[in-house]
Design a protein around this motif. Structure first.
Motif, PDB file in Angstrom:
ATOM      1  N   ALA B  24       0.838  -1.207   0.000  1.00  0.00           N
ATOM      2  CA  ALA B  24       0.000   0.000   0.000  1.00  0.00           C
ATOM      3  C   ALA B  24       0.871   1.255   0.000  1.00  0.00           C
ATOM      4  N   ALA B  27       3.024   1.259  -3.689  1.00  0.00           N
ATOM      5  CA  ALA B  27       2.229   1.612  -4.873  1.00  0.00           C
ATOM      6  C   ALA B  27       2.138   3.127  -5.038  1.00  0.00           C
ATOM      7  N   HIS B  28       2.314   3.869  -3.938  1.00  0.00           N
ATOM      8  CA  HIS B  28       2.218   5.332  -3.990  1.00  0.00           C
ATOM      9  C   HIS B  28       3.554   6.010  -4.248  1.00  0.00           C
ATOM     10  N   ARG B 137       0.039  13.461   2.443  1.00  0.00           N
ATOM     11  CA  ARG B 137      -1.402  13.390   2.718  1.00  0.00           C
ATOM     12  C   ARG B 137      -1.813  14.423   3.758  1.00  0.00           C
ATOM     13  N   GLN B 139      -0.372  17.310   4.310  1.00  0.00           N
ATOM     14  CA  GLN B 139      -0.364  18.611   3.648  1.00  0.00           C
ATOM     15  C   GLN B 139      -1.668  18.820   2.876  1.00  0.00           C
ATOM     16  N   ALA B 140      -2.069  17.811   2.102  1.00  0.00           N
ATOM     17  CA  ALA B 140      -3.303  17.910   1.305  1.00  0.00           C
ATOM     18  C   ALA B 140      -4.515  18.061   2.224  1.00  0.00           C
ATOM     19  N   ALA B 141      -4.517  17.306   3.322  1.00  0.00           N
ATOM     20  CA  ALA B 141      -5.653  17.351   4.250  1.00  0.00           C
ATOM     21  C   ALA B 141      -5.754  18.730   4.900  1.00  0.00           C
ATOM     22  N   GLU B 142      -4.599  19.344   5.199  1.00  0.00           N
ATOM     23  CA  GLU B 142      -4.623  20.662   5.849  1.00  0.00           C
ATOM     24  C   GLU B 142      -5.065  21.752   4.874  1.00  0.00           C
ATOM     25  N   GLU B 143      -4.636  21.625   3.629  1.00  0.00           N
ATOM     26  CA  GLU B 143      -5.077  22.606   2.623  1.00  0.00           C
ATOM     27  C   GLU B 143      -6.574  22.473   2.377  1.00  0.00           C
ATOM     28  N   THR B 144      -7.046  21.228   2.376  1.00  0.00           N
ATOM     29  CA  THR B 144      -8.474  20.976   2.183  1.00  0.00           C
ATOM     30  C   THR B 144      -9.271  21.513   3.371  1.00  0.00           C
ATOM     31  N   ALA B 145      -8.756  21.271   4.571  1.00  0.00           N
ATOM     32  CA  ALA B 145      -9.468  21.686   5.787  1.00  0.00           C
ATOM     33  C   ALA B 145      -9.686  23.204   5.813  1.00  0.00           C
ATOM     34  N   ALA B 146      -8.745  23.952   5.219  1.00  0.00           N
ATOM     35  CA  ALA B 146      -8.872  25.418   5.209  1.00  0.00           C
ATOM     36  C   ALA B 146     -10.049  25.876   4.350  1.00  0.00           C
ATOM     37  N   THR B 147     -10.604  24.985   3.520  1.00  0.00           N
ATOM     38  CA  THR B 147     -11.741  25.368   2.666  1.00  0.00           C
ATOM     39  C   THR B 147     -13.066  24.887   3.253  1.00  0.00           C
ATOM     40  N   LYS B 148     -13.034  24.442   4.506  1.00  0.00           N
ATOM     41  CA  LYS B 148     -14.274  23.999   5.159  1.00  0.00           C
ATOM     42  C   LYS B 148     -15.088  25.220   5.573  1.00  0.00           C
ATOM     43  N   VAL B 149     -16.380  25.154   5.336  1.00  0.00           N
ATOM     44  CA  VAL B 149     -17.251  26.299   5.625  1.00  0.00           C
ATOM     45  C   VAL B 149     -17.599  26.331   7.110  1.00  0.00           C
TER      46      VAL B 149
END
Lengths: 371, 159
Positions: B24, B27-28, B137, B139-149
């Motif tokens: 797992a 593969a990444h 992952r 980093q991506a999760a933190e950038e995504t979290a900043a766009t939570k309403v």
């Protein structure tokens, strides 16, 4: 009679040579790389992967470059390539509930576990052309916030717990999964085949079909229960290994449409559903797909099926843009012999018409004389 | 089942879980990253059992996300198999057309099963790649979290 006509070889060869030159364009302009296409025209790559029905970013980028940005031509190239490879088997069904979500919104519930996550979206932009992007634009570093470890359950699972929405149909034991790349399409088609067809169907066609249901041609009262985009892990049960092997992850978009309810004397009323799933970030595609999927369930749900979007033979036979473009575009290839026979027939009919016309309009005296 | 038979099954399940966890991660990773990490190991003799080859796997989804499976579309997949001189057979499967990466994963899978190399491949190859993957992952999760309403209610008028 079949008459082979030769003589076009040199013209064809030179035309392809000219195409290659035109594709490259002005040599003083830098050549575009596959990485640039994949990174900076990512949504075009997503569309080519979805409708080409092959998940491989690099191949899709190559196809876009070769097709000079003509996405349907690129999809055609990808489809042709996939026919050259052997198939190892089928993956385990992916679990979209376990998606590493990059975007997730619901239009039905404001407060959903895991929250409304906008991600990288065009929504709420003003659709004004931005001159600063023309050259040398350096974007700001993305903002960050503490990531939550809370799960992000599918909205339909939450509704389903209270029985407010129908549950997804489960596979019967030992049922095989229909595959339209292996067996010719027969009607009526089951939901698995319909979804496969829609998943690789043309976005523009599905958009128009979905839109037609909203305008009253097969109205089914949709709400976006949820759209989610992100990464899911893929596993493949390889016989030689003896367990489900992780292959890596793919990006998917999923749309859960919540539609008008149904009920009967024996069943309490509940919302019905339409489903959309596609490679990459493909929101318009998955929303359209979910609308059409729901419309195609008219028969199953005992609704009157009068609109085009509810007619599975119509939708499934015309959704594939490679088939469609093949049949439409073949019209420009030489049809000289076909046309000659039509021309011959037409000349004969015209002659018969002229003779009949002349006879009908001949002076009466001649008719009398004939009698 | 006798106690030793039960132990054997447990051991086999443990090893399977370990192999799967390693795959797992691998593969990444990029082929170059795996190869670079493997250079830290004195590799035992090994040979190709199956030359790298590319093919397709039909990817499946489920109706409604949790219902009956359907065919979504295919993906390119590469695979290979490697046998160590000591007998362990490793398999490599990965999305994409990089046969060399499949071969490197197969080699790692064989090493994971080996008594002599299991610990070092985990320490020098898998663990650092896992850490790298987790960082990406996060980093991506933190950038995504900043766009939570964050909804808040506007109070209108005078209460």
């Amino acid at each position: 009679m079949y008459v082979a006509v030769k003589g076009g070889e040199r013209a064809i060869e030179n035309a392809h040579r000219l195409l290659a030159d035109t594709r490259r364009g002005d040599r003083s302009v830098a050549e575009v790389s596959l990485d640039q296409i994949s990174e900076q025209l990512g949504l075009a790559v997503d569309r080519v992967m979805s409708e080409g029905s092959l998940y491989d970013r690099e191949l899709a980028a190559l196809a876009i470059k070769q097709a000079r940005g003509d996405l349907i031509e690129a999809i055609f190239l990808v489809r042709a390539f996939r026919a050259t490879l052997p198939r190892f088997g089928a993956s385990e069904p992916v679990d979209t509930g376990a998606m590493r979500v990059l975007r997730r919104v619901s239009a039905t519930f404001k407060d959903i576990p895991g929250g409304q996550i906008l991600g990288p979206t065009f929504d709420y932009t003003h659709r004004l052309l931005d001159p600063s992007l023309a050259e040398g634009f350096v974007p700001e570093v993305p903002a960050t916030a503490e990531a939550s470890t809370a799960p992000t359950p599918r909205v339909t699972d939450i509704l389903g717990r209270d029985g407010l929405i129908e549950s997804s149909p489960q596979a019967e034991d030992g049922a095989s999964v229909g595959d339209l790349t292996r067996e010719p399409l027969n009607f009526p088609a089951d939901r698995d085949l319909r979804l496969q067809n829609l998943a690789r169907g043309d976005e523009g066609f599905l958009l128009a079909m979905g839109y037609s249901t909203q305008r009253g041609y097969g109205r089914n009262h949709p709400f976006v229960g949820e759209i989610r985009f992100g990464e899911v892990e893929v596993e493949f049960s390889a016989e030689d290994v003896g367990f489900a092997v992780p292959l890596g992850s793919i990006e998917l978009t999923e749309c859960q449409m919540v539609n008008q309810f149904k009920g009967s004397a024996t069943e309490a009323p509940c919302f019905t559903r339409g489903y959309g799933l596609a490679f990459g970030q493909s929101e318009r595609k998955t929303m359209s797909m979910a609308l059409v999927d729901r419309a195609l369930r008219a028969r199953e749900l005992g609704e009157e099926a009068l609109a085009p979007a509810q007619d599975e033979e119509f939708v499934m036979s015309h959704s594939d843009n490679v088939q469609a473009t093949g049949f439409v575009e073949h019209l420009k290839l030489p049809h000289y012999v076909d046309f000659q026979s039509e021309l011959g027939l037409l000349r004969k009919l015209r002659q018969e018409f002229a003779e009949a016309f002349a006879e009908a309009n001949a002076p009466d005296t001649m008719k009398e004389a004939a009698e | 089942m006798s106690k030793s038979a039960v132990d054997q099954v447990t051991q086999q399940n443990n090893q399977q879980a370990q192999r799967k966890a390693a795959m797992a991660v691998l593969a990444h990773a990029e082929a170059g990253e795996i190869a670079a990490r493997l250079r830290n190991l004195a590799l035992p003799a090994h040979q190709d059992m199956r030359e790298p080859e590319s093919g397709l796997v039909m990817l499946r989804g489920r109706v409604g996300g949790d219902g009956a499976p359907f065919n979504l579309g295919e993906a390119t997949v590469s695979r290979a198999a490697i046998r160590l001189a000591s007998g362990e057979v490793g398999f490599g499967y990965t999305l994409g057309r990089d046969g060399e990466k499949a071969r490197l994963i197969a080699l790692c899978d064989a090493l994971v099963q080996s008594r002599d190399f299991g610990a070092s491949v985990e320490r020098d190859v898998i663990a650092p790649l896992r850490e790298q993957l987790m960082l990406r992952r996060k980093q991506a999760a933190e950038e995504t979290a900043a766009t939570k309403v964050d909804f808040y209610t506007m109070v209108r008028g005078e209460g």
